[in-house]
Design an enzyme around this catalytic site. Structure first.
Site, PDB file in Angstrom:
ATOM      1  N   SER A  10      52.656  51.040  74.146  1.00  0.00           N
ATOM      2  CA  SER A  10      53.415  52.423  74.820  1.00  0.00           C
ATOM      3  C   SER A  10      54.285  52.953  73.751  1.00  0.00           C
ATOM      4  CB  SER A  10      52.793  53.062  76.004  1.00  0.00           C
ATOM      5  OG  SER A  10      53.527  54.504  75.582  1.00  0.00           O
ATOM      6  N   TYR A  67      55.352  54.027  84.708  1.00  0.00           N
ATOM      7  CA  TYR A  67      54.350  53.259  83.322  1.00  0.00           C
ATOM      8  C   TYR A  67      55.292  52.993  82.741  1.00  0.00           C
ATOM      9  CZ  TYR A  67      51.573  53.782  79.284  1.00  0.00           C
ATOM     10  OH  TYR A  67      50.468  53.781  78.489  1.00  0.00           O
TER      11      TYR A  67
END
Length: 299
Positions: free
Chosen positions: A172, A185
């Site tokens: 990501s 995250y």
């Protein structure tokens, strides 16, 4: 070799590398075929995983699909079969190491050696750190990075023996840049990017140049996992454009795929801009989403 000679060799290599990169701007990249490859995709029951499976199916790859959702993975398998692909679907909880190893053994014995591994499964919780539950933090690390290690350890030996294969890490932009209310995250995705880079380096050191690696780093995607994300300096991505970039990265053996590609510029700016200027830039970007937040957050 003495230091002076090595320095001139480095400068010559640097100049050649820049020239090579310039020429590549005008020369189409060589693409490899994935027809007949045995491709295993984790988190294939929805979103990027499902769309990636469909793209491999269109390219006549053989597919092994894993997902925690029986309904989701069977739906994806059915769509891939309708495109003429050979597909095997497994229900696997990628937060559980032993479940991964057990499913991997079954794949190797009953289907064959995986030649392209797409570590796509991921989970996210959006909350301030103190409002994020312990089990949520643990699960993000179990699925977003530890599962990558377990699957790679399971399927890498055959790739090493053959000096052939491709390992894909779906990470990501949060593996390079940070966002409030995503501490756990972001940490797990930084780990995923580090895993990709370290694995790439290790394979090179071992002389396994036939095993390729690709890391995908998109910004927010319209998958529903993050509720109503928005930013002033960019756009929210659609699944199709992310998977298109991923497939291009795989067939051209790109090591790092940013979506959008201008993230490379942002990475450079983060390294050269002073902190005060970066803070102003972050306020201009104004990333927002409907987070599951606690009393300490003011968003």
């Amino acid at each position: 070799m003495n230091l002076l000679v090595e320095t001139f060799l480095f400068l010559g290599t640097l100049a050649y590398s820049y020239l090579e990169a310039f020429v590549k701007l005008f020369v189409p990249a060589r693409r490899k075929s994935v027809s007949g490859e045995l491709v295993l995709i984790t988190g294939a029951g929805h979103g990027v995983g499902r769309a990636t499976a469909l793209e491999f199916a269109k390219r006549q790859s053989r597919l092994v699909l894993w997902d925690i959702s029986k309904h989701g993975v069977e739906e994806t398998a059915a769509e891939c079969k309708s495109l003429g692909a050979t597909v095997e679907a497994f229900v696997v909880d990628c937060s559980k190491r032993e479940e991964i190893y057990s499913a991997a053994e079954k794949v190797k014995k009953e289907i064959g050696d995986v030649t392209i591994l797409v570590n796509n499964a991921g989970v996210i919780t959006t909350a301030d750190l103190l409002s994020t539950q312990d089990h949520q933090i643990e699960r993000m690390f179990e699925v977003n990075i530890l599962a990558h290690m377990w699957t790679t350890r399971a399927f890498l030996p055959a790739m090493m023996n053959n000096n052939y294969g491709h390992i894909v890490t779906v990470a990501s932009a949060a593996g390079h840049f940070v966002t409030s209310f995503m501490v756990a995250y972001c940490s797990s995705k930084f780990a995923a990017v580090g895993f990709h880079k370290a694995l790439t380096e290790e394979l090179s050191t071992l002389g396994k140049d036939g095993i390729k690696t690709t890391c995908l780093c998109p910004v927010f995607i319209n998958t529903g996992f993050v509720k109503n994300p928005s930013t002033r300096l960019g756009k929210i991505l659609e699944i199709e454009e992310v998977v298109e970039a991923l497939m291009e990265g795989i067939v051209t053996n790109q090591k790092m795929v940013f979506v959008p590609s201008n993230q490379r510029v942002a990475l450079l700016l983060e390294r050269v801009f002073p902190e005060r200027a970066l803070n102003v830039l972050k306020k201009m970007n104004d990333v927002k989403f409907d987070a599951v937040i606690g009393q300490r957050s003011t968003q």
